[in-house]
Each structure stands twice: as structure tokens, then as C-alpha cells.
Write a protein that holds these residues in place. Structure first.
Motif, short mmCIF file in Angstrom:
data_model
loop_
_atom_site.label_atom_id
_atom_site.label_comp_id
_atom_site.label_asym_id
_atom_site.label_seq_id
_atom_site.Cartn_x
_atom_site.Cartn_y
_atom_site.Cartn_z
N ARG A 162 93.36 10.79 27.01
CA ARG A 162 94.36 11.55 26.24
C ARG A 162 93.75 12.73 25.50
NH1 ARG A 162 97.37 14.47 24.92
NH2 ARG A 162 99.22 14.36 23.61
N GLN A 184 100.78 11.23 28.61
CA GLN A 184 100.95 9.79 28.68
C GLN A 184 101.44 9.36 30.06
OE1 GLN A 184 103.37 8.34 25.45
NE2 GLN A 184 102.12 9.35 23.87
N LEU A 228 98.44 3.53 22.77
CA LEU A 228 97.84 4.67 22.09
C LEU A 228 98.13 4.62 20.59
CD1 LEU A 228 96.24 7.27 22.60
CD2 LEU A 228 98.39 8.46 22.94
#
Length: 284
Positions: free
Chosen positions: A245, A252, A270
Motif C-alpha cells: 500500500r 486496495q 489495513l
């Protein structure tokens, strides 16, 4: 001894058998200081306060970690209030507070815990230091009285009052009024647009031209330095998602596709991981 070599560690003479004797703790390399600090903090936690053993452990911890103070102080070198010696002193106060409050059970690196304390003390120093020079408190208070009296007399007289008139209005001697007026000059620092050299021409170099700026790399280094130990405690999947990320800047959806997980699942993972990292960065 080669300058790059760590100082020799030998058993502590008449201090404690559980700790090595460090002749000059200030010369311990930062990489060695990290491991040694944990050892000394463990012993400090069980030693009786006020004993020679306790004082040795605490003082050695302070000296070994003064490099953290120097690192934090560099961020404030262009503030223009106080010299670096003062900044180092107040930063050391923050270091001592961190040593006294560190909790080994939290499993946080001491460096990550200490930096916020050190920076906090330095910021408080600059916030509280508003005078360009040291001025006694009675003269600081007199400055305010003079300002109020001057405003009142300007309205009453239609002009700026003299020293004699200010003295009569405040029931002070003229010498005391003069001291107060001189002290007032210490409250306002010179403008950064003031000519910085012998040439006072308007187009000459200004003090502002010689001032540095805060290096954003220092903040980045501090953040990465604090996050490093926390990232090591994540599991493989959490570290992979963080790297994808923020390291590879993947969305995502892209992460979910590569890991064969739904975007919603990636979002939850996350969020949970970032919450874990933020919690670890908070001081006790």
C-alpha cells in the motif's frame, strides 16, 4: 583504540555484577547503545533508588543516549531563541523523564519512546521563551505598566509622554522608568528583513537570506526510526499489505487481487494494522 571501535566493556568495579562497566558511555555507538540500554533499563527497574548501583545505571543510560538529544535538537537549530547549549540541556531533561517513565512491559524500543519526550521538552522551551534576552520579572511587569500608562497619557496629553511624566503617573523615579523602557527592547527581536552585513542598502543581503530551513528528511527519519521496531512485530501478511500500500502505492483493489482477497477484507486488515502502529507510537 580505533575511533570506529566500541569502547571496551569490562565487569563493573564495585558497582554491580549484572552490568558491564562502561568507562565513557558517551562514546558507545548508537547501535550498541540500543542493546545496552535495554540491559541497563532492566536492572534500573529492580535496583533500589539512591544506591550507587542505581545511580550508575541511570547516569550511564543518560550518557549513552545523549545522541538522541543531539539528533532532536538539530531540528530546532534555526529557531533564533536561545543557543544550542540551552536546547541540549532541556532536551536532556526530556531524556531523563523518558528513562524514569519507560515501561519494559510495553515492548517498545526505548529510542521510539524517548524521542517524543525530548522533542516535547524542547518545544515547551521555545514556547515559553518569548524574550530576546533575559530580563528580570519585575522589569517584564514594568514594561506592561509603562505601555498602559503611555496609552492613557497619549489620550490625555495629545502627544507622547516624557520620561518625567511617565514617572509621575506611575509614582516611580525617572531611573526606574528608563530601566523599564530599556528592558522593553528585549521583548522584540530584530526583523529577519534587517540587513545582515555592513551594507545597509535596501537591496543588500538580509538576515533571512542566511537562515536555513527545517530539513523534512529529519521528520521522515524520526518517523521511520520509531516505526521500525513496530513493523518488525507485524505478521508476514500485515507487513506485506503495508509494503504494497505505502511502498508500492498499490490500491486496495490491486492488493486484494494479488492476495486473492476482497477489497473490503484488505480495508479491514489495513485499518487494523495502522491502528496497531499508531497505538505503539503513543507515549505512555
Amino acid at each position: 583504540m580505533n575511533a570506529c571501535e566500541a569502547p571496551a566493556l569490562t565487569p563493573a568495579p564495585q558497582v554491580t555484577e549484572d552490568l558491564p562497566w562502561i568507562e565513557d558511555a558517551g562514546k558507545v555507538a548508537p547501535s550498541d547503545a540500543r542493546a545496552l540500554s535495554r540491559l541497563f533499563l532492566q536492572r534500573l527497574n529492580v535496583l533500589e533508588e539512591g544506591t550507587p548501583e542505581y545511580q550508575y545505571a541511570r547516569n550511564t543510560l543518560i550518557e549513552m543516549n545523549l545522541s538522541l538529544v543531539a539528533f532532536a535538537a538539530r531540528r530546532f537549530r534555526n529557531r533564533g531563541s536561545g543557543d544550542m547549549e540551552d536546547v541540549i540541556q532541556v532536551g536532556t531533561v526530556g531524556l531523563i523523564k523518558a528513562i524514569d517513565r519507560f515501561d519494559l512491559t510495553r515492548e517498545v524500543e526505548f529510542t521510539s519512546f524517548a524521542i517524543p519526550y525530548i522533542v516535547g521538552e524542547i518545544k515547551r522551551f521555545f514556547r515559553d521563551t518569548t524574550w530576546a534576552v533575559h530580563v528580570p520579572r519585575r522589569l517584564q511587569e514594568l514594561r506592561l505598566d509603562l505601555a498602559r500608562s503611555k496609552e492613557a497619557l497619549v489620550v490625555e496629553l495629545g502627544r507622547t509622554p516624557t520620561v518625567k511624566e511617565l514617572a509621575a503617573h506611575l509614582n516611580l523615579t525617572e531611573e526606574e522608568v528608563i530601566d523599564g523602557l530599556v528592558a522593553a527592547n528585549g521583548y522584540v527581536a530584530g526583523s529577519i528583513d534587517t540587513p545582515g552585513g555592513d551594507d545597509e542598502a535596501d537591496d543588500g543581503p538580509k538576515y533571512a537570506d542566511t537562515m536555513g530551513d527545517v530539513d523534512p528528511a529529519l521528520d521522515l527519519f524520526e518517523d521511520l526510526h520509531a516505526l521500525g521496531p513496530l513493523l518488525q512485530r507485524l505478521d508476514d501478511r500485515e507487513r506485506t499489505i503495508i509494503e504494497m500500500r505505502f511502498g508500492r502505492e498499490m490500491t486496495q483493489a490491486e492488493i486484494g487481487s494479488e492476495l486473492n482477497l476482497s477489497q473490503m477484507h484488505i480495508s479491514r486488515l489495513l485499518t487494523r494494522t495502522l491502528t496497531k502502529l499508531r497505538t505503539g507510537l503513543l507515549p505512555a
